[in-house]
Design a protein around this motif. Sequence first.
Motif, short mmCIF file in Angstrom:
data_model
loop_
_atom_site.label_atom_id
_atom_site.label_comp_id
_atom_site.label_asym_id
_atom_site.label_seq_id
_atom_site.Cartn_x
_atom_site.Cartn_y
_atom_site.Cartn_z
N GLY A 106 5.07 -2.37 -5.03
CA GLY A 106 4.17 -1.25 -5.23
C GLY A 106 4.77 -0.17 -6.11
O GLY A 106 4.06 0.56 -6.80
N ALA A 132 3.79 5.71 -5.56
CA ALA A 132 3.83 5.65 -7.02
C ALA A 132 2.76 6.52 -7.65
O ALA A 132 2.97 7.15 -8.70
N GLU A 133 1.60 6.61 -7.01
CA GLU A 133 0.48 7.38 -7.59
C GLU A 133 0.57 8.87 -7.27
O GLU A 133 0.20 9.71 -8.10
N ASN A 134 1.04 9.22 -6.08
CA ASN A 134 0.93 10.61 -5.61
C ASN A 134 2.23 11.39 -5.60
O ASN A 134 2.22 12.59 -5.34
N SER A 135 3.34 10.74 -5.82
CA SER A 135 4.62 11.44 -5.70
C SER A 135 5.24 11.69 -7.07
O SER A 135 5.16 10.85 -7.97
N GLN A 136 5.87 12.87 -7.20
CA GLN A 136 6.59 13.19 -8.43
C GLN A 136 7.89 12.40 -8.51
O GLN A 136 8.33 12.02 -9.58
N SER A 169 2.47 1.65 -3.46
CA SER A 169 1.47 2.05 -4.47
C SER A 169 1.07 3.51 -4.29
O SER A 169 0.92 4.26 -5.26
N THR A 170 0.91 3.94 -3.03
CA THR A 170 0.53 5.33 -2.75
C THR A 170 1.61 6.29 -3.21
O THR A 170 1.33 7.34 -3.81
N PRO A 177 9.01 9.30 -6.41
CA PRO A 177 8.73 8.35 -5.32
C PRO A 177 9.96 7.77 -4.65
O PRO A 177 9.94 7.50 -3.44
N TYR A 227 0.84 -1.21 0.00
CA TYR A 227 0.00 0.00 0.00
C TYR A 227 0.87 1.25 0.00
O TYR A 227 0.60 2.21 -0.74
N LYS A 272 6.69 0.28 -11.21
CA LYS A 272 6.69 1.09 -12.44
C LYS A 272 7.78 2.15 -12.43
O LYS A 272 8.11 2.72 -13.47
N HIS A 273 8.29 2.48 -11.26
CA HIS A 273 9.30 3.54 -11.14
C HIS A 273 10.68 2.97 -10.83
O HIS A 273 11.60 3.73 -10.55
#
Length: 490
Positions: free
Chosen positions: A129, A53-57, A50-51, A59, A47, A132-133
């Motif tokens: 999570g 990855a989605e919300n950070s410029q 994933s958070t 991560p 979690y 992708k980065h």
Amino acid sequence: MKNFTLLSHQWKAATRSAAASKSVGIKILMGFIFFILFLELLGGGFYLGSTLAENSQNPIADLTRYGLYFFLAILMSRYMLQKLPTFMVTPYLNLPIKKSKLVNFILTKPLFNSLNVLPLSFALAITFGLHKHLDAYTFWMIFSCVIIGDLFVNYLSIYIKRVQIKHEYVFYIFLASFASFLLLDQFNVVNFQAISSDLFMQVIQNPLWLLAGILLFAIAYYLNFLLLYKHFSLEDFGKGDSNQRSSLENLNYLDRFGKIGTFALLELKMCVRNKRTRTMLFMTPLFLLYGLFFYSNPTYLEMNGFLIFIGLFISGGFMMSFGLYFFAWESGHFDLMLTANNTYKDYIKAKYFLMLSTSTIIFLLSTFYVFFGIEILIINSVCFLFNIGVNSLLLLYFATNNNKHMDLSKGSAFNYQGVSGRHFVLMIPLLVLPILIYLPFSLMDQTNAGFALIGGLGILGLLFREKMLDLITQRFISKRHTMSEGFRNK
């Protein structure tokens, strides 16, 4: 003699002992708890990744901001939960085996501790999570950081615990360092997040920095090796610090208070000289720090019922964790206590005043929480009065129901020997009763009246303590043979 031979001896000693068959139920329970914790760390790590990855410029940079907190949490967890690696060396001392070989064998045991799985699984879930980065290089650098950092923290915690056995002030230095870190971070005196980000981003960008981590691990291992090599016999760690002994001797003035003072001194000596009680005693300052986690959050400051719970825990944490087993701590020599030429009331009264004095000291130290508001001081004060006036007497009364033998030579972390579910149930009224008393007044918007009633009950308990102690003594007399019989069943 090869290492696998020593390992096989350890395995046979563990599986063939009488104690192994008796504790199967406890091991199943601990395995279940460990499995639940493992799943939660996996879910929490995924979690978190994933958070980010989605919300950070960026991560990865944001993740490294919490690297120091991650390793500090591992250090505290290992210090609290991990047992010191032991090895019965006596049978090997007259054999042609180098001492260094035995020491190295002891020091390799932490590498096979089941706790090692937890930080690795948490870190692995975070990287899933963040997949992708992450490229392969960054993944392996993060994983290498976690492995090397965990190795260093593992041996550092073992070293601190071993040194603490001989020099107890080391524990307080360790605790003060941890508290200082939290305070400096809480009040933004030092930006640890920026330091952590700079440090771990340097490591990820330049793999040579991993050598510094390996060097720290080697130093921690070498310090453990030197310590064990110089103090190879178990007696070396059992004698205790000479300063500790002299400090206990300085408490002999308690004898001036008659039989009660003598019993109180015996109780203190028992706490300091036995591993299980000593661990619990060292945990006492942690109850004092409990408020720091909640008082700094404005949301909690508006929840008076929750603040009462915190206040009870701060001044009564030690009392509740120690008091339920007041007679069981002495199960090894309980028969001797019964046959000694003493009055039972003095025996019980000494325990009561020991609870009173420890709670008073903790409460006085907790007055610095007034920094968070005068209402915090008021709530902690009434909770303190309730603890010493009501809860202390209830604990003594409940303690007469305990007839399970306790082995004081083992640590208290994850040790449920002599503990049953009934003890945890008995804790509920101690913590919930004041909140139930306060609740109707809160609904009528008369919070001060609720606080006054809680504190007033505590004062009444103090005023009528002699009568209440007489009732507890009568109960103790009626239950003493049942308790004695239970304490003999090891």
